[in-house]
Design an enzyme around this catalytic site. Structure first.
Site, PDB file in Angstrom:
ATOM      1  N   HIS A 309       0.849  -1.191   0.000  1.00  0.00           N
ATOM      2  CA  HIS A 309       0.000   0.000   0.000  1.00  0.00           C
ATOM      3  C   HIS A 309       0.879   1.233   0.000  1.00  0.00           C
ATOM      4  O   HIS A 309       1.945   1.237   0.619  1.00  0.00           O
ATOM      5  CB  HIS A 309      -0.908   0.016   1.243  1.00  0.00           C
ATOM      6  CG  HIS A 309      -2.091   0.925   1.085  1.00  0.00           C
ATOM      7  ND1 HIS A 309      -2.015   2.275   1.318  1.00  0.00           N
ATOM      8  CD2 HIS A 309      -3.353   0.679   0.698  1.00  0.00           C
ATOM      9  CE1 HIS A 309      -3.205   2.821   1.083  1.00  0.00           C
ATOM     10  NE2 HIS A 309      -4.024   1.874   0.700  1.00  0.00           N
ATOM     11  N   ASP A 367      -7.993  -5.383  -0.021  1.00  0.00           N
ATOM     12  CA  ASP A 367      -8.464  -6.275  -1.096  1.00  0.00           C
ATOM     13  C   ASP A 367      -8.083  -7.731  -0.892  1.00  0.00           C
ATOM     14  O   ASP A 367      -8.537  -8.594  -1.646  1.00  0.00           O
ATOM     15  CB  ASP A 367      -7.890  -5.785  -2.435  1.00  0.00           C
ATOM     16  CG  ASP A 367      -8.477  -4.440  -2.803  1.00  0.00           C
ATOM     17  OD1 ASP A 367      -7.705  -3.490  -3.022  1.00  0.00           O
ATOM     18  OD2 ASP A 367      -9.705  -4.336  -2.816  1.00  0.00           O
TER      19      ASP A 367
HETATM   20  C1  SDX Z   1      -6.323  -0.083  -2.941  1.00  0.00           C
HETATM   21  O1  SDX Z   1      -4.471   4.402  -2.146  1.00  0.00           O
HETATM   22  C2  SDX Z   1      -5.419   3.819  -1.518  1.00  0.00           C
HETATM   23  O2  SDX Z   1      -5.839   4.217  -0.451  1.00  0.00           O
HETATM   24  C3  SDX Z   1      -6.019   2.621  -2.235  1.00  0.00           C
HETATM   25  C4  SDX Z   1      -7.037   1.791  -1.447  1.00  0.00           C
HETATM   26  C5  SDX Z   1      -8.305   2.562  -1.188  1.00  0.00           C
HETATM   27  O3  SDX Z   1      -9.022   2.195  -0.246  1.00  0.00           O
HETATM   28  O4  SDX Z   1      -8.649   3.460  -1.999  1.00  0.00           O
HETATM   29  O5  SDX Z   1      -6.477   1.387  -0.219  1.00  0.00           O
HETATM   30  C6  SDX Z   1      -7.455   0.554  -2.234  1.00  0.00           C
HETATM   31  O6  SDX Z   1      -6.084   0.249  -4.067  1.00  0.00           O
HETATM   32  C7  SDX Z   1      -5.447  -1.062  -2.193  1.00  0.00           C
HETATM   33  C8  SDX Z   1      -4.246  -1.535  -3.045  1.00  0.00           C
HETATM   34  C9  SDX Z   1      -4.735  -2.662  -3.964  1.00  0.00           C
HETATM   35  N1  SDX Z   1      -3.642  -3.046  -4.915  1.00  0.00           N
HETATM   36  C10 SDX Z   1      -3.005  -4.206  -4.800  1.00  0.00           C
HETATM   37  O7  SDX Z   1      -3.161  -5.004  -3.881  1.00  0.00           O
HETATM   38  C11 SDX Z   1      -2.052  -4.485  -5.978  1.00  0.00           C
HETATM   39  C12 SDX Z   1      -0.711  -5.007  -5.427  1.00  0.00           C
HETATM   40  N2  SDX Z   1      -0.033  -3.899  -4.729  1.00  0.00           N
HETATM   41  C13 SDX Z   1       0.913  -3.111  -5.463  1.00  0.00           C
HETATM   42  O8  SDX Z   1       0.700  -2.980  -6.832  1.00  0.00           O
HETATM   43  C14 SDX Z   1       1.373  -1.872  -4.700  1.00  0.00           C
HETATM   44  O9  SDX Z   1       1.660  -2.269  -3.430  1.00  0.00           O
HETATM   45  C15 SDX Z   1       0.469  -0.661  -4.650  1.00  0.00           C
HETATM   46  C16 SDX Z   1       0.033  -0.223  -6.004  1.00  0.00           C
HETATM   47  C17 SDX Z   1      -0.718  -0.935  -3.811  1.00  0.00           C
HETATM   48  C18 SDX Z   1       1.268   0.475  -4.008  1.00  0.00           C
HETATM   49  O10 SDX Z   1       2.299   0.760  -4.878  1.00  0.00           O
HETATM   50  P1  SDX Z   1       3.345   1.939  -4.524  1.00  0.00           P
HETATM   51  O11 SDX Z   1       2.953   2.701  -3.339  1.00  0.00           O
HETATM   52  O12 SDX Z   1       3.602   2.705  -5.781  1.00  0.00           O
HETATM   53  O13 SDX Z   1       4.576   1.131  -4.080  1.00  0.00           O
HETATM   54  P2  SDX Z   1       5.718   0.680  -5.035  1.00  0.00           P
HETATM   55  O14 SDX Z   1       5.143   0.091  -6.285  1.00  0.00           O
HETATM   56  O15 SDX Z   1       6.679   1.796  -5.162  1.00  0.00           O
HETATM   57  O16 SDX Z   1       6.322  -0.520  -4.199  1.00  0.00           O
HETATM   58  C19 SDX Z   1       7.390  -0.286  -3.294  1.00  0.00           C
HETATM   59  C20 SDX Z   1       8.265  -1.526  -3.443  1.00  0.00           C
HETATM   60  C21 SDX Z   1       8.632  -1.818  -4.883  1.00  0.00           C
HETATM   61  O17 SDX Z   1       9.882  -2.493  -4.868  1.00  0.00           O
HETATM   62  P3  SDX Z   1      11.234  -1.573  -5.152  1.00  0.00           P
HETATM   63  O18 SDX Z   1      11.017  -0.921  -6.525  1.00  0.00           O
HETATM   64  O19 SDX Z   1      11.301  -0.584  -4.046  1.00  0.00           O
HETATM   65  O20 SDX Z   1      12.348  -2.581  -5.167  1.00  0.00           O
HETATM   66  O21 SDX Z   1       7.520  -2.689  -2.987  1.00  0.00           O
HETATM   67  C22 SDX Z   1       7.340  -3.581  -4.088  1.00  0.00           C
HETATM   68  C23 SDX Z   1       7.585  -2.805  -5.348  1.00  0.00           C
HETATM   69  O22 SDX Z   1       8.075  -3.684  -6.363  1.00  0.00           O
HETATM   70  N3  SDX Z   1       5.956  -4.027  -4.019  1.00  0.00           N
HETATM   71  C24 SDX Z   1       5.558  -5.283  -4.197  1.00  0.00           C
HETATM   72  C25 SDX Z   1       4.172  -5.257  -4.007  1.00  0.00           C
HETATM   73  N4  SDX Z   1       3.770  -4.010  -3.737  1.00  0.00           N
HETATM   74  C26 SDX Z   1       4.888  -3.251  -3.746  1.00  0.00           C
HETATM   75  N5  SDX Z   1       6.237  -6.406  -4.483  1.00  0.00           N
HETATM   76  C27 SDX Z   1       5.498  -7.528  -4.596  1.00  0.00           C
HETATM   77  N6  SDX Z   1       4.149  -7.580  -4.432  1.00  0.00           N
HETATM   78  C28 SDX Z   1       3.456  -6.469  -4.131  1.00  0.00           C
HETATM   79  N7  SDX Z   1       2.141  -6.515  -3.962  1.00  0.00           N
END
Ligand code: SDX
Length: 433
Positions: A309, A367
Site C-alpha cells: 500500500h 483487497d
Molecule cells: C487499494 O491508495 C489507496 O488508499 C487505495 C485503497 C483505497 O481504499 O482506496 O487502499 C485501495 O487500491 C489497495 C491496493 C490494492 N492493490 C493491490 O493489492 C495491488 C498489489 N499492490 C501493489 O501494486 C502496490 O503495493 C500498490 C500499487 C498498492 C502500491 O504501490 P506503490 O505505493 O507505488 O509502491 P511501489 O510500487 O513503489 O512498491 C514499493 C516496493 C517496490 O519495490 P522496489 O522498486 O522498491 O524494489 O515494494 C514492491 C515494489 O516492487 N511491491 C511489491 C508489491 N507491492 C509493492 N512487491 C510484490 N508484491 C506487491 N504486492
C-alpha cells in the site's frame, strides 16, 4: 519525524534564498506550501505518483500508515464497523458528524427516495454484450446519468449539489444489481423502500421473480460492514480522479464515472478480483513459494495482489476486520475450511515472515480478504470491484462536495518536466527520409 515546531523552510536557488511556509494539520505530516515556488524561483517540483505531495487539505478521512490507523471524521474504523452502519457512516462522511435519531431517519429516507433510476436507463444495458465486464457497464451507465441530471446548478448551488450526492449514493446499488442481472440474463429487480441499504442491494442482486427472496441477516450485516470498510480512504487514485474532474466544474455524475474508471485498475480497486484469480492460480499451499519468488523478482511483472500500500506500512486495519468477517461469514454459512481462505492465510503467514516483505513493509490490504467473503456470498468475481465502487461512492461524493464548496478551489492543472524535442521547422513529406 515530527515537524510541529517548524513554521517555515528556506530554499536557496542561484544565490537567492526564499522562505516557504509550513502548514500543520490536526494529525499526520505537515506540508511545505510551495504555491509561490514557481513565481519566486522559476522552478517546479517533480513528484510522479504524488509520493510526497498533498493535493489538497481535507477534514474527511485520515490514515496513519505507520500505525495502521484509519479514521472517518475522527472516528476509528474499528468502532464504526462494530457500532455503526453504512447509512450512519454515509451521513458522517457527508456532513462531518454522526446523525442523531431524527437526522438519521431523514437521511435514510432521502437516500431511499432516490434508489429508483429513470426507466430509460435500463435501455442502456442492452447495448452491452452479456459478457461485458460490469465495471465497463458501470462507467457507461453512471456517466449516462449525467444526461438525466444536467444543469449548471449541479455545481453552483449547495442544495442541488446535496441532492446529486444523495442520488449517486442511492442509485449505485440499483445500477450495480442491474449490471449483474443483465450479465446472467435475469430481469431487473426494483428497489424496495422497506429494506436497509445493504439488504436492498442483496435483494436486487439475487432475487428472482418466481419466488420470494429471503434476506439473510448474516449476509446483510456482512455486506453493510464491507460497505463501511470501503467507504472512503483519503486522496487515493479514484478519489483524486473525482476531485480533478470536479475541479473543472464538470457534471458530478460524470465525475463519479471517472472515479469508477480509475478504481477498476488492478493496482487499485480491481485488486480484489485479481486476488481471487491469483489464489485460484496458486491453487495449493505447496506452490506458494514459487509465487513469492516471482513477486520478488524485478524481472517478473507479477505482484502479490492484495499486498502492499502506498500509505500503510503496517497492517491495513480494514484487512484485519475483513479477515475476522471472513471467518464469521463462512461459519454462519456453514462453510468449513474454505480452501481459498486457508490458502490466503498460509500465503499471508509466509509473506509476512519473508525478509523482502518485511523490509518493504508489505502487508495485506483491504483487497486481500474481501474476495473470499464475496465468493462465499455467491457474488461473482467480476462484481467484486463493482461493490467496492458502490461503497466508495459516498467517499467520492463527500470529497467532491468538500472540494467544490471550497472558496479557494481552483481547477487542477499540474505542470511537467518536458523531455521532448526542442523547437524544429516542419519538413515537407517529399523531403523526409
Ligand atoms: C487499494 O491508495 C489507496 O488508499 C487505495 C485503497 C483505497 O481504499 O482506496 O487502499 C485501495 O487500491 C489497495 C491496493 C490494492 N492493490 C493491490 O493489492 C495491488 C498489489 N499492490 C501493489 O501494486 C502496490 O503495493 C500498490 C500499487 C498498492 C502500491 O504501490 P506503490 O505505493 O507505488 O509502491 P511501489 O510500487 O513503489 O512498491 C514499493 C516496493 C517496490 O519495490 P522496489 O522498486 O522498491 O524494489 O515494494 C514492491 C515494489 O516492487 N511491491 C511489491 C508489491 N507491492 C509493492 N512487491 C510484490 N508484491 C506487491 N504486492
Amino acid at each position: 519525524m515530527s515537524h510541529e515546531s517548524l513554521k517555515t523552510v528556506q530554499l536557496t536557488v542561484g544565490g537567492k534564498t526564499i522562505t516557504l511556509p509550513i502548514l500543520t494539520g490536526t494529525d499526520g505530516p505537515s506540508v511545505i506550501d510551495i504555491r509561490t515556488l514557481y513565481a519566486e524561483t522559476g522552478l517546479l517540483t517533480y513528484d510522479p505518483g504524488f509520493t510526497s505531495t498533498a493535493s489538497c487539505d481535507s477534514t474527511i478521512t485520515f490514515i496513519d500508515g505507520d500505525k495502521g490507523r484509519l479514521l472517518y471524521r475522527g472516528y476509528p474504523i474499528e468502532q464504526l464497523v462494530e457500532q455503526s452502519d453504512f447509512m450512519e457512516v454515509s451521513y458522517l462522511l457527508m456532513y462531518g458528524e454522526l446523525p442523531n435519531v431524527s437526522q438519521r431517519a431523514h437521511f435514510s429516507q432521502d437516500i431511499t427516495y432516490h434508489t429508483l433510476v429513470h426507466e430509460q436507463i435500463s435501455d442502456f444495458y442492452s447495448g452491452f454484450g452479456r459478457d461485458a465486464h460490469p465495471m465497463a457497464i458501470m462507467v457507461g451507465v453512471v456517466g449516462a446519468l449525467s444526461s438525466f441530471y444536467h444543469n449548471s446548478k449541479e455545481t453552483q448551488d449547495e442544495s442541488t449539489r446535496e441532492v446529486a450526492c444523495w442520488r449517486l449514493i442511492a442509485k449505485m446499488p440499483t445500477l450495480a444489481a442491474m449490471a449483474y442481472n443483465y450479465s446472467v440474463g435475469r430481469p431487473f429487480t426494483y428497489p424496495k423502500n422497506n429494506l436497509s441499504y445493504a439488504g436492498n442491494f442483496l435483494r436486487m442482486m439475487f432475487s428472482v421473480p418466481s419466488e420470494e427472496y429471503i434476506l439473510s441477516p448474516v449476509l446483510e450485516r456482512a455486506m453493510d460492514r464491507i460497505l463501511v470498510l470501503h467507504a472512503d480512504h483519503e486522496q487515493n487514485a479514484s478519489t483524486s480522479t473525482v476531485r480533478l474532474a470536479g475541479s473543472s466544474a464538470a457534471n458530478p455524475f460524470a465525475c463519479i464515472a471517472s472515479g469508477i474508471a480509475a478504481l477498476w485498475g488492478p493496482a487499485h480497486g480491481g485488486a480484489n478480483e485479481a486476488v481471487l484469480s491469483m489464489l485460484t492460480e496458486i491453487g495449493t499451499a505447496d506452490r506458494i513459494p514459487e509465487f513469492i519468488k516471482r513477486a520478488k523478482d524485478k524481472n517478473d511483472p507479477f505482484r502479490l495482489m492484495g499486498f502492499g500500500h502506498r500509505i500503510y506500512k503496517n497492517y491495513d486495519p480494514r484487512a484485519k476486520i475483513m479477515r475476522e468477517t471472513c471467518h464469521e461469514v463462512l461459519a454462519e454459512l456453514g462453510v468449513k475450511n474454505d480452501p481459498l481462505l486457508t490458502l490466503a492465510m498460509e500465503l499471508e503467514r509466509i509473506a509476512l515472515e519473508d525478509p523482502y516483505f518485511i523490509e518493504k513493509k508489505l502487508y495485506p490490504n483491504v483487497d486481500f480478504y474481501s474476495g473470499i467473503i464475496f465468493r462465499a456470498m455467491k457474488i461473482p468475481v467480476s462484481m467484486f470491484t463493482v461493490i467496492f465502487a458502490v461503497a466508495r461512492t459516498v467517499g467520492w461524493v463527500s470529497q467532491w462536495r468538500e472540494m467544490i464548496s471550497d472558496p479557494m478551489q481552483k481547477i487542477g492543472r499540474p505542470r511537467q518536466l518536458y523531455r521532448g524535442n526542442i523547437e524544429r521547422p516542419f519538413v515537407p513529406v517529399e523531403k523526409r527520409g
